[in-house]
Design a protein around this motif. Structure first.
Motif, short mmCIF file in Angstrom:
data_model
loop_
_atom_site.label_atom_id
_atom_site.label_comp_id
_atom_site.label_asym_id
_atom_site.label_seq_id
_atom_site.Cartn_x
_atom_site.Cartn_y
_atom_site.Cartn_z
N ILE A 176 0.74 -1.29 -0.18
CA ILE A 176 -0.02 -0.04 0.12
C ILE A 176 1.13 1.24 0.02
O ILE A 176 0.67 2.25 -0.65
CB ILE A 176 -0.81 -0.01 1.13
N ALA A 179 2.46 1.70 -3.22
CA ALA A 179 1.62 1.78 -4.42
C ALA A 179 1.56 3.44 -4.16
O ALA A 179 1.34 4.26 -5.41
CB ALA A 179 0.56 0.89 -4.30
N LYS A 180 0.91 3.85 -3.19
CA LYS A 180 0.91 5.39 -3.02
C LYS A 180 2.13 6.31 -3.63
O LYS A 180 1.54 7.36 -4.22
CB LYS A 180 0.41 5.69 -1.37
N GLU A 195 -8.30 -2.65 -5.80
CA GLU A 195 -6.97 -2.03 -5.77
C GLU A 195 -7.34 -0.46 -4.76
O GLU A 195 -6.83 -0.32 -4.00
CB GLU A 195 -6.23 -1.79 -6.82
N ILE A 199 -6.07 0.37 -1.35
CA ILE A 199 -4.98 0.89 -1.17
C ILE A 199 -5.15 2.33 -0.36
O ILE A 199 -4.51 2.72 0.57
CB ILE A 199 -4.39 1.74 -2.63
N TYR A 200 -6.51 2.78 -0.32
CA TYR A 200 -7.21 3.90 0.44
C TYR A 200 -8.08 3.70 1.59
O TYR A 200 -8.53 4.57 2.16
CB TYR A 200 -7.70 4.97 -0.82
#
Ligand code: ATP
Length: 310
Positions: A176, A179-180, A195, A199-200
């Motif tokens: 995560i 990816a951010k 996704e 992720i959020y």
């Protein structure tokens, strides 16, 4: 300018043909070329863009097979290196729809970037869409270097985090965070709905996007399967519906969407300007949906590229 460079893994998918059996029982496997960034390069090339794939395959017969597989679609393979053994993924889909999965990581992680600085003088878009790069190895370093050089050389950056639960078990938080980091440095990102939620940390499309746009400023395409694609910019959001087809195999549909989107984007004289023009983006996304839907009508990600047109 005008080239799209896709960097990451080009690997063999061994797909079990004994329906319903796990990898312990299954005996018959078919060999297919795979690797998300390679699928993107192959799609873009098929649609007329100049696309290159950069990565490492094994110095073995599988590596030769993989190079031939993407050359067939017109991809420039001059940035591929060969070392060790080819990366392989063994997959079986069981009766309950669950996948049994064994991943044998090999050559893909050995990739070291070479000649990117020179290459970037002809390159318009760098696509970072690997499912393996952020896991570690030299390929992770190559990703960081390619990204930093792209930003320095005014190359547009596209990113697809390509989360694979099988590969990140127990390391989800690390994924995560990485990816951010990559999303925030990109100009275009493609995420699946799952996704985005992962992720959020939100289970609602708009809430998750609100979180994302606290730190991200550019274009996002959230793929919604048969519903189409949610096209998003800082100020506008719209679902671009997909076209109706009878899906046979949706593997690689997301990669086809990205490959088509980038092939259309790279044709524009002013790529950064196009990324700020929502009407242009809607048209591009609609065409990319069409290509992705066509890919769903045939088995195999790369083999189905024979049926695509714009
Ligand atoms: P991947 O399939 O590569 O893992 P993904 O999860 O992003 O990636 P999907 O959301 O299934 O893939 O699909 C990507 C795009 O393909 C969608 O945005 C849509 O345009 C098209 N698509 C997928 N499934 C269908 C379908 N059943 N009918 C029509 N179009 C589809």
């Amino acid at each position: 300018k005008g080239e799209i460079i896709c960097i990451g893994e080009l690997l063999i998918d061994f797909i079990c043909e004994d329906t319903g059996q796990d990898l312990k029982e299954g005996e018959t496997f078919v060999k297919k070329a795979g690797g998300a960034p390679a699928n993107v390069a192959a799609t873009a090339s098929r649609l007329g863009a100049k696309a290159s794939f950069a990565g490492c395959v094994g110095d073995d017969p599988f590596g030769d097979f993989l190079i031939d597989s993407i050359k067939y679609h017109g991809v420039d393979t001059s940035m591929i290196s060969k070392q060790g053994n080819t990366t392989m993924a063994f997959v079986s889909v069981m009766d309950d729809g669950e996948r049994d999965f064994v991943f044998v990581r090999g050559a893909d992680e050995k990739y070291q970037i070479k000649g990117f600085e020179e290459r970037y003088s002809n390159c318009s878009i760098l696509h970072l869409g690997s499912a393996t790069a952020l896991l570690g190895g030299n390929l992770k370093k190559a990703y960081e270097e390619a990204l930093n050089l792209a930003l320095k050389n005014n190359v547009t950056v596209s990113f697809d985090p390509n989360f694979r639960g099988d590969l990140w078990k127990g390391r989800e938080d690390e994924f995560i965070n990485l990816a951010k980091e990559y999303i925030n440095k990109s100009h275009f990102v493609k995420l699946s709905e799952d996704e985005l939620y992962m992720i959020y940390g939100e289970k609602d499309l708009d809430k998750a996007l609100n979180k994302m746009y606290e730190t991200y400023n550019h274009v996002a395409a959230i793929t919604l399967g048969s519903k189409g694609t949610y096209l998003v910019t800082k100020g506008q959001r719209k679902i671009i519906p997909s076209i109706k087809i009878t899906p046979v195999d949706t593997t690689g549909a997301g990669d086809a969407f990205v490959g088509a989107f980038l092939s259309l984007l790279v044709k524009e004289k002013d790529i950064k300007g196009t990324l700020e023009n929502f009407d242009n983006l809607k048209e591009i996304a609609a065409q990319a949906n069409k290509v992705a839907a066509l890919v769903c009508t045939k088995i195999g990600a790369m083999t189905s590229l024979d049926v695509i047109t714009l």
